[in-house]
Design an enzyme around this catalytic site. Structure first.
Site, PDB file in Angstrom:
ATOM      1  CG  PHE A  72      42.161  31.187  31.903  1.00  0.00           C
ATOM      2  CD1 PHE A  72      42.986  31.746  32.859  1.00  0.00           C
ATOM      3  CD2 PHE A  72      42.638  31.039  30.614  1.00  0.00           C
ATOM      4  CE1 PHE A  72      44.271  32.163  32.539  1.00  0.00           C
ATOM      5  CE2 PHE A  72      43.917  31.440  30.276  1.00  0.00           C
ATOM      6  CZ  PHE A  72      44.733  32.006  31.240  1.00  0.00           C
ATOM      7  CB  ALA A  74      37.629  27.472  37.198  1.00  0.00           C
ATOM      8  CB  SER A 116      43.880  30.768  43.516  1.00  0.00           C
ATOM      9  OG  SER A 116      43.566  31.637  44.560  1.00  0.00           O
ATOM     10  CE1 TYR A 140      38.782  29.838  42.640  1.00  0.00           C
ATOM     11  CE2 TYR A 140      39.935  30.865  44.474  1.00  0.00           C
ATOM     12  CZ  TYR A 140      39.771  30.670  43.118  1.00  0.00           C
ATOM     13  OH  TYR A 140      40.614  31.311  42.252  1.00  0.00           O
ATOM     14  CE  LYS A 144      41.165  28.052  40.550  1.00  0.00           C
ATOM     15  NZ  LYS A 144      41.135  28.037  39.092  1.00  0.00           N
ATOM     16  CG  PHE A 168      49.216  36.908  45.653  1.00  0.00           C
ATOM     17  CD1 PHE A 168      49.978  35.888  45.087  1.00  0.00           C
ATOM     18  CD2 PHE A 168      49.150  36.968  47.029  1.00  0.00           C
ATOM     19  CE1 PHE A 168      50.661  34.965  45.873  1.00  0.00           C
ATOM     20  CE2 PHE A 168      49.830  36.058  47.836  1.00  0.00           C
ATOM     21  CZ  PHE A 168      50.588  35.064  47.256  1.00  0.00           C
ATOM     22  CB  ILE A 206      34.504  48.612  53.773  1.00  0.00           C
ATOM     23  CG1 ILE A 206      34.849  49.539  52.591  1.00  0.00           C
ATOM     24  CG2 ILE A 206      35.782  48.154  54.490  1.00  0.00           C
ATOM     25  CD1 ILE A 206      35.748  50.716  52.938  1.00  0.00           C
ATOM     26  NE  ARG A 220      42.749  39.684  50.573  1.00  0.00           N
ATOM     27  CZ  ARG A 220      42.676  39.625  51.910  1.00  0.00           C
ATOM     28  NH1 ARG A 220      43.602  40.185  52.666  1.00  0.00           N
ATOM     29  NH2 ARG A 220      41.693  38.979  52.498  1.00  0.00           N
ATOM     30  CG  ASP A 284      37.795  38.359  53.572  1.00  0.00           C
ATOM     31  OD1 ASP A 284      38.007  37.587  52.618  1.00  0.00           O
ATOM     32  OD2 ASP A 284      36.985  39.307  53.516  1.00  0.00           O
TER      33      ASP A 284
HETATM   34  N1  UFG Z   1      36.043  43.399  50.030  1.00  0.00           N
HETATM   35  C1  UFG Z   1      35.205  44.364  50.550  1.00  0.00           C
HETATM   36  N2  UFG Z   1      34.034  44.588  49.910  1.00  0.00           N
HETATM   37  C2  UFG Z   1      33.643  43.907  48.805  1.00  0.00           C
HETATM   38  C3  UFG Z   1      34.514  42.912  48.280  1.00  0.00           C
HETATM   39  C4  UFG Z   1      35.713  42.691  48.939  1.00  0.00           C
HETATM   40  O1  UFG Z   1      35.500  45.005  51.553  1.00  0.00           O
HETATM   41  O2  UFG Z   1      32.546  44.144  48.279  1.00  0.00           O
HETATM   42  C5  UFG Z   1      37.336  43.156  50.725  1.00  0.00           C
HETATM   43  C6  UFG Z   1      37.489  41.728  51.172  1.00  0.00           C
HETATM   44  O3  UFG Z   1      36.887  41.534  52.415  1.00  0.00           O
HETATM   45  C7  UFG Z   1      39.008  41.576  51.162  1.00  0.00           C
HETATM   46  C8  UFG Z   1      39.466  42.497  50.041  1.00  0.00           C
HETATM   47  O4  UFG Z   1      38.376  43.384  49.800  1.00  0.00           O
HETATM   48  O5  UFG Z   1      39.508  42.066  52.366  1.00  0.00           O
HETATM   49  C9  UFG Z   1      39.756  41.749  48.759  1.00  0.00           C
HETATM   50  O6  UFG Z   1      38.660  40.891  48.490  1.00  0.00           O
HETATM   51  P1  UFG Z   1      38.431  40.192  47.082  1.00  0.00           P
HETATM   52  O7  UFG Z   1      37.140  39.460  47.146  1.00  0.00           O
HETATM   53  O8  UFG Z   1      38.609  41.171  45.989  1.00  0.00           O
HETATM   54  O9  UFG Z   1      39.667  39.200  46.963  1.00  0.00           O
HETATM   55  P2  UFG Z   1      40.181  38.051  47.950  1.00  0.00           P
HETATM   56  O10 UFG Z   1      41.434  38.584  48.586  1.00  0.00           O
HETATM   57  O11 UFG Z   1      39.122  37.548  48.834  1.00  0.00           O
HETATM   58  O12 UFG Z   1      40.525  36.893  46.920  1.00  0.00           O
HETATM   59  C10 UFG Z   1      41.227  37.121  45.707  1.00  0.00           C
HETATM   60  C11 UFG Z   1      40.825  36.064  44.691  1.00  0.00           C
HETATM   61  C12 UFG Z   1      41.292  34.706  45.175  1.00  0.00           C
HETATM   62  C13 UFG Z   1      42.756  34.747  45.503  1.00  0.00           C
HETATM   63  C14 UFG Z   1      43.077  35.854  46.462  1.00  0.00           C
HETATM   64  C15 UFG Z   1      44.572  35.871  46.608  1.00  0.00           C
HETATM   65  O13 UFG Z   1      39.424  36.087  44.483  1.00  0.00           O
HETATM   66  O14 UFG Z   1      41.109  33.765  44.147  1.00  0.00           O
HETATM   67  O15 UFG Z   1      42.604  37.090  45.931  1.00  0.00           O
HETATM   68  O16 UFG Z   1      45.079  37.003  47.186  1.00  0.00           O
HETATM   69  F1  UFG Z   1      43.142  33.592  46.078  1.00  0.00           F
END
Ligand code: UFG
Length: 323
Positions: A72, A74, A116, A140, A144, A168, A206, A220, A284
């Site tokens: 893990f 990383a 990931s 990132y 992976k 996910f 957001i 998500r 995103d």
């Molecule tokens: N988001 C916000 N505000 C924040 C943080 C996130 O609105 O402060 C939004 C992001 O824009 C996105 C959603 O919430 O739309 C989820 O964002 P995260 O950063 O929580 O997660 P990600 O989907 O970007 O990525 C995560 C992991 C990755 C993985 C991915 C797979 O960090 O390693 O899920 O679904 F690949």
């Protein structure tokens, strides 16, 4: 069995250590504590403080013989990896290669690797299955993918079997409340929402309300970390039992928008959680959703805790105590 967990004081690593200890395995944790939390070290597991890139640390670690390694250690912030790729090259790629070489030298034949869904990039179709093209959109995700490719070579050339677990959106904390350390730094939505609810942050943002989704925010697939932990145990049993490698998605197969997750959080914490709306975050995709069919069939894995209410309640149980 004797098992090594790199990054075992971190968010996902500590949950796996917890499950392994419940099953009475002998566990050795190696963690630099740069991101890991000391509170997540269990006295039943041995602990070696250090970086896996450090030859001295690896030498000390591999004085013992391990049946399998859970890897893990990383960095994991996709946005940051686009600004500081070097940090990710060194820790994620170099670190893993050093670990693999050490495993090869010390005849350790099984690795469970924390991969990931970021390896897929922007979905060309949904739900994402393991045959989806691999076109990461951030560095990132590329690290992976590069590690997954190296694991294939090390299987062919050195007989090291691997399980690449493509997570996910991991969220939640163990329902029994045994993990007590929150993430030290995070860029992910759910811990940020919880930090805001508990007063660690004044508000959160957001990122974008103009996506082509029902409420304009990104969708998500949130998977409870205890469900992930269970999948790791099943993967280890699969590797050791079948002497065969494995690549699987781990998701709940249900999608929730950012707004939906915030609404459920407000209901659970019983108050408004302040936020503002800002522009889209770079890279995103509007929607990510897993097909976990392969994990269901090969591992007989089914998520038990990945309902958003359970995920958020398990987080609030911990974050409400530090407010
Ligand atoms: N988001 C916000 N505000 C924040 C943080 C996130 O609105 O402060 C939004 C992001 O824009 C996105 C959603 O919430 O739309 C989820 O964002 P995260 O950063 O929580 O997660 P990600 O989907 O970007 O990525 C995560 C992991 C990755 C993985 C991915 C797979 O960090 O390693 O899920 O679904 F690949």
């Amino acid at each position: 069995m004797r098992l090594l967990v790199t990054g075992g004081a971190g968010y996902i690593g500590s949950h796996i250590v917890l499950e392994l200890l419940k099953l009475n395995h002998e566990v050795v944790v190696v963690d630099s504590l740069a991101a890991g939390n000391e509170k997540n070290l269990f006295k039943e597991a041995s602990f070696i403080k250090g970086e896996i890139q450090d030859n001295k640390v690896l030498k000390e670690v591999f004085q013992q013989k391990f049946d399998a390694v859970f890897h893990f250690a990383a960095w994991k912030a996709a946005g940051e990896s686009m600004l500081y790729p070097e940090k990710y090259s060194i820790n994620n790629i170099n670190g893993t290669m050093k670990l693999l070489v050490a495993m090869s030298e010390h005849d350790c034949k099984n690795i469970i690797f924390s991969s990931s869904a970021a390896v897929y990039g922007t979905p060309k179709y949904l739900p994402l299955d393991e045959n989806h093209p691999l076109e990461p959109e951030n560095y990132y995700g590329f690290t992976k993918l590069m590690i997954e490719e190296n694991l294939k070579w090390y299987e062919k050339l050195k007989g090291i079997h691997y399980a690449c677990l493509r997570y996910f959106n991991a969220a939640g904390y163990d329902p029994e409340g045994k993990i007590q350390g929150i993430e030290k730094t995070t860029a992910n939505l759910m811990p940020i929402v919880m930090e805001t609810a508990s007063g660690i942050r004044k508000e959160f943002q957001i990122f974008g309300t103009d996506y082509p989704t029902s409420d304009g925010t990104c969708i998500r697939d949130y998977i409870h970390v205890s469900d992930l932990a269970n999948a790791h145990i099943l993967s280890m049993d699969y590797l050791i039992g079948n002497k065969k490698s494995l690549i699987v998605n781990l998701g709940s197969e249900k999608g929730y928008s950012v707004r939906e997750m915030v609404d459920i959080s407000e209901r659970i914490v019983g108050k408004r959680i302040p936020y503002s709306i800002t522009g889209r975050r770079q890279g995103d995709p509007p929607e990510l959703l897993a097909s976990s069919d392969k994990a269901h069939h090969i591992l007989n894995w089914r998520p038990k805790y990945s309902d958003p209410e359970l995920i958020i309640q398990s987080m609030w149980n911990l974050y409400s105590k530090i407010s």
